[in-house]
Scaffold this active site. Sequence first.
Site, mmCIF file in Angstrom:
data_model
loop_
_atom_site.group_PDB
_atom_site.id
_atom_site.type_symbol
_atom_site.label_atom_id
_atom_site.label_comp_id
_atom_site.label_asym_id
_atom_site.label_seq_id
_atom_site.Cartn_x
_atom_site.Cartn_y
_atom_site.Cartn_z
ATOM 1 N N CYS A 21 -0.113 3.918 2.607
ATOM 2 C CA CYS A 21 0.291 3.458 3.942
ATOM 3 C C CYS A 21 1.719 3.903 4.243
ATOM 4 C CB CYS A 21 0.199 1.940 4.040
ATOM 5 S SG CYS A 21 -1.475 1.281 3.857
ATOM 6 N N CYS A 45 0.840 -1.217 0.000
ATOM 7 C CA CYS A 45 0.000 0.000 0.000
ATOM 8 C C CYS A 45 0.870 1.260 0.000
ATOM 9 C CB CYS A 45 -0.924 -0.031 1.213
ATOM 10 S SG CYS A 45 -1.827 1.500 1.511
#
Length: 324
Positions: free
Chosen positions: A69, A66
């Site tokens: 993230c 991600c």
Amino acid sequence: MSEYGNPYGGYGNQTMTAKAQFGDAPQANSPSGDLIKDTTTANFARDVMDESRNQPVLVDFWAPWCGPCKQLTPVIEKAVKDAGGRVKLVKMNIDDHPSVAGQLGIQSIPAVVAFVNGRPADGFMGALPESQVKAFIDKIAGPAGADQAAEIAAVLDEAAGLLTAGDIDGAAQLFAAVLQADPDNIQAIAGLADCMIGANQHQRARELLTQLPEELSKAPEVQALLKRLDQIEEARKLGDPVALEHTLSLHPDDHAARMKLAKIRNVEGRREEAAEHLLLIMKRDRTFEDDGARKQLLQFFEVWGPKDPATVMARRKLSSILFS
């Protein structure tokens, strides 16, 4: 508190330092701090549910693939460190541990959920900027400094109680500890100076109070203590209280001797007795030193404060004399 020189002297090496009293912000990589950690499905209840009963816990649901993230990670870790222990951060890799995220209905990451008292309380999704992350932490945990402010208030109350009970050293240590954490705390400055006065360290007290920055020197607590020091210095020049008592036993209307004795009793802490002497002068001769007894009593009130029992008693009797 370098701008005040070194006012603490013997109180500077107090055993209860500000660090011990108020604590330092725990560090994320410190075993004792443990602000930031990874968790698993098996440890989630302990790391999040149980721990959130001590302070809010932010759970960051993320995955290695991600991109957002990776953007959020340094931002939220810094914000948690800067919060100084008001919150903790627990990170959960949903690739390795998908069940908790599924139970919470999380469908997009990064997702942050705040747990308070064992329950989800709030959250956000996406890689927010630092300012918004900090605002979220303040919303969940309260503004920065709130906990320390409460601790300082409690320590000041304890110090005042010790001073009233006559434990000058114990009170001074607490006041000095507060000043380590909050150098401009006027209650602690005045309290430490009061301790110095109680220990007959009058010159040290005056140095502490007269070296304050202008905005602090105008505080009523400081001005009252400076007037008290002036009264102490004046009383030292007024003679022997035993001799004055003897004079009054022979000449009760020697108002000059009674005025001197009132000033001496005041600096001895015998406030009600000091007030009674001045009230007696007022009853017998309001013209003495151009109503000097009343003026002196009002100066005492400024130092004693409106809630002091001697002030309350003397004001009541003063009103009776003035308006009878």
